[in-house]
Design an enzyme around this catalytic site. Structure first.
Site, mmCIF file in Angstrom:
data_model
loop_
_atom_site.group_PDB
_atom_site.id
_atom_site.type_symbol
_atom_site.label_atom_id
_atom_site.label_comp_id
_atom_site.label_asym_id
_atom_site.label_seq_id
_atom_site.Cartn_x
_atom_site.Cartn_y
_atom_site.Cartn_z
ATOM 1 N N LYS A 277 0.846 -1.186 0.000
ATOM 2 C CA LYS A 277 0.000 0.000 0.000
ATOM 3 C C LYS A 277 0.886 1.243 0.000
ATOM 4 O O LYS A 277 1.857 1.323 0.748
ATOM 5 C CB LYS A 277 -0.898 -0.027 1.238
ATOM 6 C CG LYS A 277 -2.082 0.903 1.208
ATOM 7 C CD LYS A 277 -2.964 0.631 2.423
ATOM 8 C CE LYS A 277 -4.181 1.527 2.439
ATOM 9 N NZ LYS A 277 -5.030 1.271 3.627
ATOM 10 N N GLU A 361 -19.306 -5.935 10.065
ATOM 11 C CA GLU A 361 -20.261 -5.195 10.880
ATOM 12 C C GLU A 361 -21.285 -6.105 11.545
ATOM 13 O O GLU A 361 -21.725 -5.826 12.676
ATOM 14 C CB GLU A 361 -20.976 -4.145 10.021
ATOM 15 C CG GLU A 361 -20.093 -2.998 9.569
ATOM 16 C CD GLU A 361 -19.306 -3.299 8.309
ATOM 17 O OE1 GLU A 361 -18.502 -2.450 7.885
ATOM 18 O OE2 GLU A 361 -19.494 -4.410 7.738
ATOM 19 N N ARG A 389 -25.769 -2.933 6.930
ATOM 20 C CA ARG A 389 -25.364 -4.326 6.817
ATOM 21 C C ARG A 389 -25.654 -5.116 8.078
ATOM 22 O O ARG A 389 -25.701 -6.347 8.047
ATOM 23 C CB ARG A 389 -23.872 -4.388 6.500
ATOM 24 C CG ARG A 389 -23.454 -3.554 5.314
ATOM 25 C CD ARG A 389 -21.958 -3.520 5.175
ATOM 26 N NE ARG A 389 -21.462 -4.823 4.777
ATOM 27 C CZ ARG A 389 -20.813 -5.058 3.645
ATOM 28 N NH1 ARG A 389 -20.583 -4.079 2.812
ATOM 29 N NH2 ARG A 389 -20.393 -6.258 3.353
#
Length: 626
Positions: A277, A361, A389
């Site tokens: 990254k 979640e 969600r």
């Protein structure tokens, strides 16, 4: 060179020797664009060579490439003919920060919520089979962080069940989602990054004892045990998925070879790519927090972000730490967003009381239920859009058991730049149906601190505190009380304006403009919008009209709850709801969108004036039957 790329066909025609230059130009453009307006820089710097390889091997859009999540698709946009619009990325009228069907045929799905790409690919692969399109492959690019979501594993289980399903899964493994990826899966992938593949070991044994075939065959017969020791990709292969890797995701030629192998297998294959990254931009590579996951505008040379000022999240973060010092039972849960949701300070102060569950979640809410059953008070901090969600878990696992869990919704209402998928405009509607749930909406930073303390003091059911993205609102002080509601402005009996949280300032501005039209307005802030204060019934009955203003979808929100409360009390006062239209909104700054949907003080004053005029006309000229 990048200027000559108008689509994937141009990427395919480039010589291998030209690809490093193309990659460098892409990185330069990414840094330049994101330094001016912000954006998901770190993830895209890490997928440059990977994306080039994808477009050289597969035939987009005939072979759909689905990004999970879509914030890593900037390079894909550049290679599919969108260079001209990239300078206005995430700006009004410019390119979306996520895949967008309106922009390009190469964007199959507008995927910006994690862990969904594999299910899309499963369905697409099955559709290709049923339609006899044997030359098509569905490609899903999923980050290692997104693999922590349960939906991804549901999809893997189904993909593996169809042995000739034309699906290639690219695991873009950079060890991070926002922050470092955590949990058992992260440990497993970490082993894969450093473990020698078992095939290499077997080849070594065969070379050394090739004249002893019985011994070699015996070793090969124990390959599952050998794989467990030397290469834990057994987890994927035991599902029935072929595994290729790990591959250096920055070695474009190696990636091409792996992807071609996977494509030609004509069955489900996982290609494990190791990427970095922030690759190629040292301020991002050396940024410990999130490798410039999604910075605001920054100085290109130094990487220093431009000051953002004090935001709502800062107030929440500070207040939770304060509460944590007084209450040892308070614990915090994040779904892979420790810093974005403001929980990093709590983690620093109370590391043993902070849990990062990954991009999960649903698990976060039910784990919170377990913590509450164990005598603690969990605070679950998520973006409002991601609570969608976990609705079932909040309803059936938390509320059904009347558990003291506080859910803090950051970026509620209009968020703007991230577009339709990230506007937190659904929570006040979907949460209305949850029995026993209390919802607080602070209008400014002071009220956020007050309401958070009140929320974690509730012991007989769940609570929600929601606040918007951006700079925290200046304090709006009450001039009186009406039950537990704050009266922000007193007026005569014309209009009662119910200002929901951060809409208070716009409502007060509207009240001043209404005065100029000869319409007197009282403005109240309910503070808690579920359940509504019964004092609202008497107040509404003393006015000619009620106007409810909220930065939530108009359907099923606070306005509907107010109307229902008055109907149940037989108070026949007209109620007008001013909120967000039930539609997916294009990206733009929050202030621009609020103006576009009529939620500024001037817009509200005009609309309320027109509503009062229509009401007066109806009273003066009642309809008659023919």
């Amino acid at each position: 060179m990048l200027g000559s790329v108008e689509g994937p066909h141009d990427v395919k025609r480039l010589d291998v020797e030209e690809l490093p230059r193309l990659a460098n130009e892409i990185r330069d453009l990414l840094v330049d664009s994101c330094s001016r307006f912000g954006g998901h820089l770190g993830p895209n710097l890490g997928v440059v060579e990977l994306t080039i390889a994808l477009h050289r091997v597969f035939d987009s859009p005939r072979d759909p490439i689905i990004w999970d999540t879509g914030h890593q698709a900037y390079v894909h946009k550049l290679l599919t003919g969108r260079l001209a619009g990239f300078g206005a990325l995430k700006q009004e009228g410019g390119l979306s920060g996520y895949p967008s069907q309106a922009e390009s045929e190469h964007d199959f799905v507008e995927n910006s919520h994690a862990s969904t790409a594999l299910s899309y690919a499963d369905g697409l692969g099955k559709a290709f089979k049923l339609r006899g399109e044997r030359d098509r492959t569905a490609v899903a690019v999923i980050g290692d962080g997104a693999l922590t979501g349960g939906m991804a594993w549901e999809a893997l289980n189904n993909i593996a069940a169809v042995k000739d399903l034309p699906v290639v899964i690219v695991v873009n493994d950079n060890g991070r989602s926002y922050s470092p990826t955590i949990g058992g899966l992260a440990s497993h992938l970490a082993k894969l990054r450093v473990t020698r593949r078992y095939e290499d070991f077997l080849e070594y044994v065969k070379e050394k004892i090739g004249n002893v075939p019985v011994l070699y065959d015996a070793l090969h017969g124990f390959k599952k045990g050998v794989k467990d020791i030397l290469a834990p990709q057994v987890m994927f292969e035991d599902l029935g998925l072929k595994y290729v890797g790990p591959i250096d995701g920055h070695d474009e030629q190696a990636m091409e070879a792996a992807l071609r192998t996977a494509r030609d297998f004509r069955g489900p294959v996982i290609v494990h790519a190791l990427t970095q990254k922030g690759r190629g931009y040292s301020p991002a590579e050396n940024h410990d927090e999130d490798q410039f996951h999604s910075p605001g505008a920054f100085d290109r040379v130094t990487g220093a972000e431009k000051p953002k000022g004090r935001i709502w999240t800062d107030v929440f973060s500070e207040e939770l730490v304060r509460l944590g010092k007084d209450r040892e039972d308070i614990v915090a849960i994040t779904a892979a967003m420790l810093h974005p949701t403001g929980l990093a300070a709590f983690r620093d102060a109370f590391p043993e009381r902070t849990y990062d569950v990954g991009i999960a979640e649903q698990h976060a809410l039910t784990s919170a239920a377990g913590l509450a059953l164990g005598g603690l008070h969990p605070v679950v901090a998520v973006y409002a859009t991601f609570l969608n969600r976990a609705f079932d878990q909040l309803l059936m696992d938390v509320a059904l058991h009347r558990l003291p869990v506080t859910v803090v919704l950051d970026r509620a209402g209009v968020t703007g730049d991230d577009g339709a998928s990230h506007n937190g405009m659904w929570d006040l509607s979907i949460l209305q149906v949850v029995p026993g749930l209390r919802i607080a909406v602070p209008r400014d930073g002071r009220r956020l601190a007050e309401l958070l303390e009140e929320a974690v003091s509730v012991t007989d059911g769940p609570t929600v505190v929601r606040f918007p993205k951006g700079p925290v609102a200046e304090p709006v002080e009450a001039v009186g009380k009406l039950g537990e509601m704050d009266v922000l402005r007193t007026g005569d009996a014309d209009v009662l304006i119910v200002a929901v949280g951060p809409m208070a300032r716009a409502c007060l501005d509207a009240a001043v403009l209404l005065d100029a039209q000869g319409i007197s307005a009282t403005v109240v802030d309910p503070r808690w919008v579920k359940p509504l204060d019964e004092a609202l019934v008497l107040a509404a009955g003393a006015h000619r009209m009620v106007a409810v203003v909220e930065d939530n979808g108009r359907v099923g929100g606070v306005g509907d709850a107010v109307a229902r409360l008055l109907r149940d009390a037989d108070v026949d006062v007209p109620v007008r709801t001013f909120g967000i239209p039930q539609e997916f909104l294009d990206h733009a700054k929050r202030a621009v969108i609020l103006g576009r949907v009529g939620l500024t003080g001037q817009d509200l004053a005009r609309q309320i004036t027109e509503a009062v005029a229509r009401r007066d006309q109806q009273v003066r000229s009642p309809s008659t039957r023919n």
